[in-house]
Design a protein around this motif. Structure first.
Motif, mmCIF file in Angstrom:
data_model
loop_
_atom_site.group_PDB
_atom_site.id
_atom_site.type_symbol
_atom_site.label_atom_id
_atom_site.label_comp_id
_atom_site.label_asym_id
_atom_site.label_seq_id
_atom_site.Cartn_x
_atom_site.Cartn_y
_atom_site.Cartn_z
ATOM 1 N N UNK A 54 19.812 19.849 -51.496
ATOM 2 C CA UNK A 54 20.112 20.847 -52.189
ATOM 3 C C UNK A 54 19.507 22.106 -51.689
ATOM 4 N N UNK A 55 20.088 23.195 -51.666
ATOM 5 C CA UNK A 55 19.555 24.498 -50.973
ATOM 6 C C UNK A 55 18.488 24.959 -51.857
ATOM 7 N N UNK B 94 27.167 17.972 -51.662
ATOM 8 C CA UNK B 94 25.871 17.653 -52.289
ATOM 9 C C UNK B 94 25.980 16.357 -53.075
ATOM 10 N N UNK B 95 27.175 16.371 -53.877
ATOM 11 C CA UNK B 95 27.421 14.828 -54.508
ATOM 12 C C UNK B 95 27.514 13.865 -53.660
ATOM 13 N N UNK B 96 27.944 13.934 -52.430
ATOM 14 C CA UNK B 96 27.785 12.652 -51.482
ATOM 15 C C UNK B 96 26.785 12.578 -50.702
ATOM 16 N N UNK C 51 35.141 24.101 -54.161
ATOM 17 C CA UNK C 51 33.834 23.438 -54.118
ATOM 18 C C UNK C 51 32.602 23.911 -53.654
ATOM 19 N N UNK C 52 32.687 25.323 -54.077
ATOM 20 C CA UNK C 52 31.300 26.044 -53.710
ATOM 21 C C UNK C 52 30.993 26.797 -54.880
ATOM 22 N N UNK C 53 29.769 26.477 -55.206
ATOM 23 C CA UNK C 53 29.080 27.256 -56.371
ATOM 24 C C UNK C 53 28.142 28.254 -55.941
ATOM 25 N N UNK C 54 27.928 29.338 -56.498
ATOM 26 C CA UNK C 54 26.788 30.053 -56.157
ATOM 27 C C UNK C 54 25.999 30.386 -57.422
ATOM 28 N N UNK C 55 24.820 30.010 -57.390
ATOM 29 C CA UNK C 55 23.881 30.279 -58.547
ATOM 30 C C UNK C 55 23.063 31.577 -58.117
ATOM 31 N N UNK C 56 22.716 32.494 -59.149
ATOM 32 C CA UNK C 56 21.927 33.492 -58.850
ATOM 33 C C UNK C 56 20.725 33.601 -60.135
ATOM 34 N N UNK C 57 19.652 33.418 -59.474
ATOM 35 C CA UNK C 57 18.363 33.816 -60.219
ATOM 36 C C UNK C 57 18.075 35.300 -60.724
ATOM 37 N N UNK D 245 25.977 26.601 -52.784
ATOM 38 C CA UNK D 245 25.997 25.113 -52.651
ATOM 39 C C UNK D 245 27.463 24.626 -52.557
ATOM 40 N N UNK D 246 27.608 23.982 -51.402
ATOM 41 C CA UNK D 246 29.072 23.014 -51.519
ATOM 42 C C UNK D 246 28.641 21.717 -52.511
ATOM 43 N N UNK D 247 29.235 21.743 -53.619
ATOM 44 C CA UNK D 247 28.829 20.739 -54.256
ATOM 45 C C UNK D 247 29.579 19.204 -54.089
#
Length: 113
Positions: free
Chosen positions: A70-71, A63-65, A33-39, A58-60
């Protein structure tokens, strides 16, 4: 044998240049349930296996609940490509600082924010 090794190294460099492009956001789930985004900010050292980027983990589920906001992306940092998707937390994630959402609520159910 060195011909095959050379070919594989060229293929890896081509693949990295294609996947990591400046200005693009690359995302992966690093736990269930954890997504990492890298710009991606810079790929000047991509042949060395290093990029410069700004991360957001982000723990999606939270976040969805609506349990967390949003970080934002972190300041630019150098990342080793072979290590940047490594998650050291629990398999079901938690918050980016390694705690659980339950740790942030008092026993009477109120948030400590």
């Amino acid at each position: 044998m060195s011909g095959i090794r050379n070919l594989l190294e060229r293929l890896r460099r081509w693949s990295r240049r294609r996947e990591y492009r400046e200005g693009e956001i690359v995302s992966r789930f690093i736990a269930r349930d954890v997504r990492r985004d890298i710009l991606v900010v810079s790929v000047a050292r991509i042949d060395e296996g290093v990029i410069t980027g700004r991360a957001r983990t982000t723990n999606v589920l939270y976040l969805s609940k609506g349990l967390i906001h949003p970080p934002e992306f972190t300041p630019a940092t150098e990342f080793r490509i072979d290590e940047m998707w490594h998650w050291t937390g629990q398999s079901w994630g938690g918050l980016p600082d390694g705690t659980s959402i339950a740790d942030h609520f008092e026993s009477d159910g109120t948030s400590d924010d």
